[in-house]
Design a protein around this motif. Sequence first.
Motif, PDB file in Angstrom:
ATOM      1  N   UNK A   1      84.341  59.102  68.779  1.00 60.62           N
ATOM      2  CA  UNK A   1      83.823  58.910  67.227  1.00 60.62           C
ATOM      3  C   UNK A   1      84.310  58.091  66.403  1.00 60.62           C
ATOM      4  N   UNK A   2      83.297  57.491  65.524  1.00 63.02           N
ATOM      5  CA  UNK A   2      83.659  56.685  64.686  1.00 63.02           C
ATOM      6  C   UNK A   2      85.247  57.081  63.837  1.00 63.02           C
TER       7      UNK A   2
ATOM      8  N   UNK B   1      91.251  45.189  56.558  1.00 70.75           N
ATOM      9  CA  UNK B   1      92.260  45.246  57.487  1.00 70.75           C
ATOM     10  C   UNK B   1      91.592  45.813  58.733  1.00 70.75           C
ATOM     11  N   UNK B   2      91.169  47.303  58.407  1.00 72.25           N
ATOM     12  CA  UNK B   2      90.681  48.100  59.787  1.00 72.25           C
ATOM     13  C   UNK B   2      89.461  47.458  60.156  1.00 72.25           C
ATOM     14  N   UNK B   3      88.397  47.136  59.299  1.00 77.21           N
ATOM     15  CA  UNK B   3      87.245  46.509  59.707  1.00 77.21           C
ATOM     16  C   UNK B   3      87.378  45.122  60.631  1.00 77.21           C
ATOM     17  N   UNK B   4      88.352  44.586  59.998  1.00 72.04           N
ATOM     18  CA  UNK B   4      88.694  43.109  60.887  1.00 72.04           C
ATOM     19  C   UNK B   4      89.029  43.369  62.118  1.00 72.04           C
TER      20      UNK B   4
ATOM     21  N   UNK C   1      81.550  53.162  57.013  1.00 68.48           N
ATOM     22  CA  UNK C   1      82.063  53.757  56.039  1.00 68.48           C
ATOM     23  C   UNK C   1      83.471  54.246  56.210  1.00 68.48           C
ATOM     24  N   UNK C   2      84.565  53.235  56.265  1.00 73.54           N
ATOM     25  CA  UNK C   2      85.888  53.466  56.553  1.00 73.54           C
ATOM     26  C   UNK C   2      86.423  54.504  55.741  1.00 73.54           C
TER      27      UNK C   2
ATOM     28  N   UNK D   1      85.087  58.163  56.243  1.00 71.30           N
ATOM     29  CA  UNK D   1      85.755  58.779  57.370  1.00 71.30           C
ATOM     30  C   UNK D   1      87.121  59.077  57.452  1.00 71.30           C
ATOM     31  N   UNK D   2      87.978  58.344  56.583  1.00 69.65           N
ATOM     32  CA  UNK D   2      89.414  58.643  56.541  1.00 69.65           C
ATOM     33  C   UNK D   2      89.551  59.821  55.650  1.00 69.65           C
ATOM     34  N   UNK D   3      88.552  59.854  54.498  1.00 68.39           N
ATOM     35  CA  UNK D   3      88.852  60.871  53.823  1.00 68.39           C
ATOM     36  C   UNK D   3      88.488  62.379  54.381  1.00 68.39           C
ATOM     37  N   UNK D   4      87.598  62.381  55.432  1.00 73.42           N
ATOM     38  CA  UNK D   4      87.421  63.296  56.111  1.00 73.42           C
ATOM     39  C   UNK D   4      88.420  63.784  57.607  1.00 73.42           C
TER      40      UNK D   4
END
Length: 249
Positions: free
Chosen positions: A23-24, A44-47, A61-62, A65-68
């Motif tokens: 999953x994402x 940084x994560x996207x790069x 939507x980084x 996703x991390x908040x969840x």
Amino acid sequence: MRRERELYKNEDLKLYVNSNGLSQRDIILIALGSEGCCPKNVTDVKKSLVEAGQRKASVWPISTRLNTAVDMAIKTVDGWELTNQGKEHIQNLGVPLKSEAVIKVSMDLRNLVETSIKDSVTKEFVLEAVGCFEASHYRAAVLLSWVGALNLLYEHVCSQRLNDFNVEAKRRDAKWKDATTIDDLARLKEYDFLQIASATSMFGKSVKNELEQRLKLRNGCGHPNSLALGENAVANHLEILILNVFKKF
């Protein structure tokens, strides 16, 4: 901000984030585990993900996703980072996380192979030992690293200390036939080789005692038994060989 040592390298990230069925959220969590699990901002994560082949990650939507990812990631003043539960989760996904000790020893050995170890046989043993260590094959790492270290000591004797060694060996055993090659030195029991090498001042008593312990561990790993080893014990074994053999001979 000080960057920690890598737990897995960025060039390895592409192998993990392009697996089928992720999953994402899982892909993003895996990205957080690269470069030593140090805190990372969304950019940084996207790069790192785009460079690893996940081009669509540039619009993901980084933060959402991390908040969840409850209990798996937290946002600190320095950025997003994995919790212990998050590290366990990505390991369950098949992504190896290694401790600082493993990474330091692995890097030191690989650097030695590249810069210092000239003997091709020793290089082969050391590289195989590193690979086993990184893959958590600890008994094999102990065995191969010891063989590599011993071969380096044999090579040193043959190239620089052969006469002294033969004199001391014959003093201990009148039947000793002078060695001229590594194969000749291998006729000796490895314990006896260490005693003679020490007596000819190749290394001191303290180093000899440590090498005897490395030999005992090697023997314990080379026979069927209930001996259990963890990464810290093997890291210590390898570090002693690095400092006292690989860097000196």
